[in-house]
Design an enzyme around this catalytic site. Structure first.
Site, PDB file in Angstrom:
ATOM      1  CB  SER A 542      -0.958  -0.021   1.216  1.00 37.02           C
ATOM      2  OG  SER A 542      -1.936   0.818   1.132  1.00 37.02           O
ATOM      3  CG  HIS A 657      -5.699  -2.303   0.656  1.00 40.53           C
ATOM      4  ND1 HIS A 657      -5.136  -1.800  -0.567  1.00 40.53           N
ATOM      5  CD2 HIS A 657      -5.106  -1.635   1.695  1.00 40.53           C
ATOM      6  CE1 HIS A 657      -4.127  -1.111  -0.067  1.00 40.53           C
ATOM      7  NE2 HIS A 657      -4.167  -0.997   1.180  1.00 40.53           N
TER       8      HIS A 657
END
Length: 684
Positions: A542, A657
């Site tokens: 991320s 995610h």
């Protein structure tokens, strides 16, 4: 070595790989499959991969894990995945049963059975249970692990979905109980009377409405609305008995918000600094500013926790009490309440300490019995009912334990995780590197005592005030440390290890500090003889994936391999993709020429070069990630290949995610990374 820039100025219109941003486009998915297969064929071909995968899955699926719980009334609730239930069980038990070695679990929702019955790839996304009866729940289910979810109302007594109950279609919605027949809801309502949409540019609710049971969603009444360029808007009901209140907030950016109490038709501004963490509990207002704050005739440093009498503060009074003041080594990590106490968890050079104060008098309460040399966190309290508190304690080498008791009294260990690797000869040490501006940057080194140099994996994040604290390294311990690898965690700026300023100094124009800190740790590892550049790898996901992209383009000589997971890469377009606009307070606005001038040097996509000597890199992402767009990872790989570089790529078609929708996918992803690292850093 001379190098050639891939492009002088890659704008949003001349990018030849924009088509890879079409998440589910046939051409893009064909590209994904064509890149997945060689990576899978290569990295899974060795017997070691199968061992790494099975060992990771054993850790994730074992029944000996602690079933962490949250109290809701007379029951303790838990969500559980294992080999027999890969999608998971939502279940509950009593405290008496939970304290036994084999609790009796009452299964409320079997997600595997539900997914099979409805032919959907459901991933559990949480549940909100209505107080104080704890009979009705708003359950969120995600398709494939995306942030967007479907919401349904569930009856815990009948074990059935409520007919004509509260239901929302797939979206990044917010929903919360007011009472049995009323909720606050923010979702995509479509065009509003003001002519604007109901979502922000970040894709989150801009409008919140009050929705009555049995009425169409389109008839819900607007309670609060923000601006299209806000990050999000929210309204909540505080159901604390005797202190029932309604609060609204506008997140004007990721770190700033305007807060209001709704009193009938009036919206009363709670006039605290917009960047502060604040909350109301009973008659008190708690405020922790993220920048220095002058109030009541005194200036308080960022990260100070103050308490005020709430109604007096609303009336203009500013006499407050300091509950915690930071220093150069100590910051406030968390605070929570029990019925009688305020519990403070602090970090002193990234080591946790706990203190307790009596509510109202704020007098210190002696607290003993917590493990020393461990990371301590509060898991759950039931502040309206009791002083009950659940704690977690762990370290790099000690498996997590769950402790139970009352605040202010020494707790007892009631659950203990097993060891997943032999840590008898494993040592964990803290060191400090010196960054380019002279700042000491802490980092932890975890290794077997007999391993003094060799393949080393450096992990970092450096963003959004997230702290990396010591915790048990189950998968990394077995897959890397126990096999002779050295594991390092860097507490670089951008995190919150030393309070808000450790983060704020690295926002926007200060972003270079994040990367300079990480590079300083990498150099220190080599200078101390722990490893060599060819044996040093780095990993991040991320925002940490962006960190890996910058290491690739700005500091390639420091590393032999990089694992770049669900990354941000194209900072010229990040704010246009999915939730990207919500992060402009962190990185900057690329449409502002002044801000792009400090962003461009650290945007990996714009700085790839054809002649550079890059370390080997594995890039992974998820098609179902609706937070960080998979186009970032795809375009990085496409550009690297165009410029003649080798790159390994894997995209999970599911996973959200986190990159994995269940334990099996998570184990596969972990095994890919460690197999890649062993091959590249150890030549094995």
């Amino acid at each position: 070595m001379s190098t050639e820039r891939a492009t002088d100025d890659m704008t949003r219109t001349d990018d030849p790989y924009l088509w890879l941003e079409e998440v589910g486009g046939d051409r893009a998915l064909d590209w994904v499959r064509a890149h997945n297969q060689p990576t899978v064929d290569d990295l899974t071909s060795d017997e070691r991969f199968s061992v790494l995968e099975s060992e990771a899955l054993e850790i994730l699926d074992t029944d000996d894990r602690i079933p962490y719980v949250r109290r809701r009334g007379s029951h303790l609730y838990n969500f559980w995945r294992d080999a027999a239930n890969p999608k998971g069980l939502w279940r509950r038990t009593t405290l008496e049963s939970y304290r036994t070695d084999s609790p009796e679990w009452d299964v409320l929702i079997d997600v595997d059975a539900l997914a099979a019955a409805e032919d959907e790839n459901w991933v559990w996304a949480g549940a909100t249970v209505l107080r104080p009866e704890y009979r009705h729940a708003l359950v969120s289910l995600s398709r494939g692990g995306a942030d967007a979810s479907v919401v349904r109302e569930f009856d815990l007594d009948t074990r059935e979905w409520v007919v004509d109950g509260f239901v929302l279609p797939e979206n990044k919605s917010s929903i919360g109980w007011i009472d049995r027949d009323t909720v606050y809801v923010g979702t995509d309502f479509g065009a509003q009377p003001d002519g604007r949409g109901s979502l922000t540019t970040s894709g989150y609710p801009r409008v919140v409405k009050r929705w009555e049971r049995g009425t169409p969603l389109e008839d819900a009444v607007t309670v609060f609305a923000g601006e299209v360029d806000d990050v999000s808007v929210g309204v909540t009901f505080d159901s604390t008995p005797g202190y029932e209140r309604h609060f609204a907030s506008r997140a004007t950016d990721f770190f700033n918000a305007l807060r209001y109490e709704i009193r009938g038709d009036e919206k009363v501004l709670v006039d605290v600094p917009t960047d502060a963490h604040s909350g109301v509990r009973h008659d008190w207002l708690f405020v922790m500013p993220r920048s220095d704050w002058e109030v009541g005739g005194a200036t308080h440093a960022a990260g100070t926790l103050l308490v005020f009498v709430y109604d007096d503060y609303l009336a203009g009074g500013r006499d407050g009490t300091v509950l915690f003041a930071p220093d150069a080594h100590t910051s406030l990590s968390d605070y929570t309440f029990t019925r009688s106490h305020l519990v403070l968890v602090t970090l002193h050079d990234v080591h946790t300490e706990v203190s307790v104060r009596e509510l109202g008098t704020w007098a210190p309460v002696e607290m003993s019995g917590l493990p020393s040399l461990a990371t301590i966190s509060v898991l759950d309290t039931d502040a309206d009912e009791s002083d009950e508190i659940f704690w977690s304690a762990s370290s790099f080498t000690t498996p997590p334990s769950l402790l139970y008791g009352e605040s202010g009294v020494g707790p007892e260990v009631i659950k203990q995780s097993p060891s997943f690797f032999d840590a008898d000869d494993v040592v964990a040490e803290q060191h400090f590197a010196t960054s380019d501006d002279g700042t000491p940057v802490p980092y932890f080194v975890v290794r077997r005592s007999g391993v003094t140099s060799g393949p080393t994996l450096l992990y970092g994040y450096g963003g959004f005030e997230n702290s990396l604290t010591p915790g048990y390294l189950a998968v990394s311990g077995r897959s890397w440390i126990a096999r002779g690898g050295i594991y390092v965690i860097a507490n670089i700026r951008g995190g919150g290890e030393y309070g808000p300023s450790w983060h704020t100094q690295a926002q926007k124009a200060g972003r270079h500090l994040v990367y300079e800190d990480f590079a300083a740790v990498a150099r220190a590892l080599v200078a101390d003889g722990l490893t060599t550049p060819g044996q040093l790898g780095a990993q991040g996901g991320s925002n940490g994936g962006l960190l890996m992209g910058v290491m690739l383009t700005r500091y390639p000589e420091l590393f032999g391999a990089l694992v770049c997971q669900v990354p941000l890469i194209d900072m010229r377009r990040y704010h246009l993709l999915l939730a990207g606009a919500s992060w402009m307070a962190e990185y900057g606005d690329p449409d502002d020429p002044d801000q792009w001038s400090f962003m461009e040097p650290f945007s990996p996509y714009q700085n790839l070069q054809s002649g550079a000597d890059y370390p080997q890199i594995l890039v992974t992402t998820s098609t179902r990630d609706d937070r960080v767009h998979p186009g970032h990872a795809r375009k990085l790989v496409a550009r690297l290949e165009e410029l003649g570089h080798d790159v390994a790529y894997y995209e999970n078609i599911e996973g959200g995610h986190g990159g994995a929708a269940d334990n099996k996918q998570a184990a596969f992803k972990a095994a890919l990374a460690y197999e890649f690292l062993w091959r590249t850093l150890a030549g094995e």
